[in-house]
Write a protein that holds these residues in place. Structure first.
Motif, mmCIF file in Angstrom:
data_model
loop_
_atom_site.group_PDB
_atom_site.id
_atom_site.type_symbol
_atom_site.label_atom_id
_atom_site.label_comp_id
_atom_site.label_asym_id
_atom_site.label_seq_id
_atom_site.Cartn_x
_atom_site.Cartn_y
_atom_site.Cartn_z
ATOM 1 N N LEU A 205 51.336 38.468 42.811
ATOM 2 C CA LEU A 205 49.877 37.735 42.196
ATOM 3 C C LEU A 205 49.455 38.194 40.413
ATOM 4 O O LEU A 205 49.435 38.713 40.452
ATOM 5 N N THR A 206 49.328 36.874 39.899
ATOM 6 C CA THR A 206 48.767 36.678 38.520
ATOM 7 C C THR A 206 46.882 37.203 38.361
ATOM 8 O O THR A 206 46.507 36.301 39.801
ATOM 9 N N ALA A 207 46.655 37.776 37.563
ATOM 10 C CA ALA A 207 45.044 37.343 37.671
ATOM 11 C C ALA A 207 44.615 36.154 37.659
ATOM 12 O O ALA A 207 44.119 35.896 37.733
ATOM 13 N N ALA A 208 45.245 35.390 36.689
ATOM 14 C CA ALA A 208 45.096 34.167 36.205
ATOM 15 C C ALA A 208 45.057 32.950 37.559
ATOM 16 O O ALA A 208 44.489 32.538 38.026
ATOM 17 N N ALA A 209 46.492 33.277 38.837
ATOM 18 C CA ALA A 209 45.658 32.818 39.863
ATOM 19 C C ALA A 209 45.245 33.231 40.997
ATOM 20 O O ALA A 209 44.476 32.220 41.259
ATOM 21 N N VAL A 210 44.739 34.121 40.694
ATOM 22 C CA VAL A 210 43.356 34.899 41.706
ATOM 23 C C VAL A 210 42.592 34.319 41.006
ATOM 24 O O VAL A 210 41.004 33.164 41.781
ATOM 25 N N ALA A 211 42.247 34.133 39.624
ATOM 26 C CA ALA A 211 41.185 33.706 38.687
ATOM 27 C C ALA A 211 40.563 32.434 39.179
ATOM 28 O O ALA A 211 39.863 31.666 39.665
ATOM 29 N N ILE B 266 38.879 38.753 36.577
ATOM 30 C CA ILE B 266 39.935 39.438 37.258
ATOM 31 C C ILE B 266 40.165 41.130 35.987
ATOM 32 O O ILE B 266 40.210 41.988 36.770
ATOM 33 N N ASN B 267 40.075 40.976 35.395
ATOM 34 C CA ASN B 267 40.935 41.923 34.154
ATOM 35 C C ASN B 267 39.126 43.263 33.719
ATOM 36 O O ASN B 267 39.951 44.029 34.508
#
Length: 293
Positions: free
Chosen positions: A30-36, A46-47
């Motif tokens: 998963l990307t940070a954007a997807a989790v966010a 998230i970052n």
């Protein structure tokens, strides 16, 4: 809360959380954007979690992330325990009574230094903070704001407490300090203060295997440190965190994280190491300087 988490310092808990949450996210692809997006928060949140930048981590946020990542109950409980420590304990530099003598930029740096494996520091005017004596600190010019005697005592205490990292039984901080010869010659306080200070540097350099000193002599001429002092923090071979660079002046302090910036300072430090006399010769220069005061 696990016993391991309960006994840990908040800074270490934030670091461990950052490492494990990033590993869990990447393990799921998963990307940070997807989790966010799934949590309805900004990607920067998230970052920041994964960079150990938040002073306090909400246990509810960690539980939500563990649900997304499918962490088992034991792993989730450990991570929630780490988050709980950040809410219920304070690192020593976060204490309210120290606020007048620790700027926000330096407070952020202390949080990074506390979990760093190594510090590479070049100084052209001052003795590195991790090597300063109490008398030397008291003789330095005050910050821009006026400090009361009690606040000066707190400022001294901050410097002395930082130095405990060099003496840790478990993984002591590795310090490589390169100092300009002007630091040895410039009188701060009186001659006694300087003899004590230089003797302290020499003693640490010869008694602690994790402390390495180099002196840039005047006769070296132009060198890569002429643009000013800087500090590079490294977080260990197993850490996913890249090095960061800390810079400060009288008005402010800031951290550089972009690889293009950190690589530039890393190259400068490496060049200084190659150009300056080695550890043993540098310690001899310090002993010679002591005799000149």
């Amino acid at each position: 809360m696990s016993e391991e988490a309960g006994s840990a310092a908040p800074a270490l808990c934030r670091l461990q959380l950052a490492i494990e949450l990033r590993a869990l996210r990447e393990g799921k692809g998963l990307t940070a954007a997807a989790v966010a997006k799934r949590l309805v928060v900004s990607p920067s949140k998230i970052n920041r979690l994964e960079a150990a930048e938040n002073g306090i981590v909400e246990p509810a946020d960690v539980m939500a992330l563990c649900d997304i990542y499918g962490a088992d109950a034991e792993h989730r409980d450990t991570l929630v325990g780490y988050a709980t420590v950040t809410k219920t304990k304070k690192d020593w530099w976060q204490k309210r009574e120290l606020a007048p003598v620790i700027s926000p930029g330096f407070k952020a740096y202390l949080g990074q230094e506390a979990v760093a494996a190594a510090v590479h520091n070049y100084e052209n005017e001052f003795v590195p903070g991790l090597l300063q004596t109490e008398a030397y600190v008291r003789a330095l010019p005050l910050p821009t704001q006026e400090l009361s005697p009690a606040e000066i005592d707190k400022l001294v205490a901050v410097r002395m407490t930082r130095q405990e990292a060099l003496h840790r039984e478990d993984s002591p901080l590795r310090l490589t300090a390169i100092i300009n010869e002007s630091v040895l010659k410039r009188r701060v306080g009186n001659a006694e203060v300087m003899r004590e200070q230089l003797g302290h540097i020499a003693e640490l350099a010869t008694s602690l295997p994790n402390v390495r000193i180099q002196v840039v002599p005047f006769d070296l001429g132009a060198h890569p440190g002429m643009n000013g002092a800087f500090t590079i923090l490294r977080f260990g071979d197993r850490s996913p965190f890249p090095p960061i660079v800390y810079l400060e002046n009288r008005a402010d302090a800031w951290v550089l994280r972009k690889p293009s910036d950190t690589d530039l300072y890393d190259e400068s430090f490496t060049d200084l190491q190659a150009a300056a006399p080695g550890h043993t010769e540098s310690v001899r220069m310090i002993h010679k300087a002591i005799k000149e005061f």
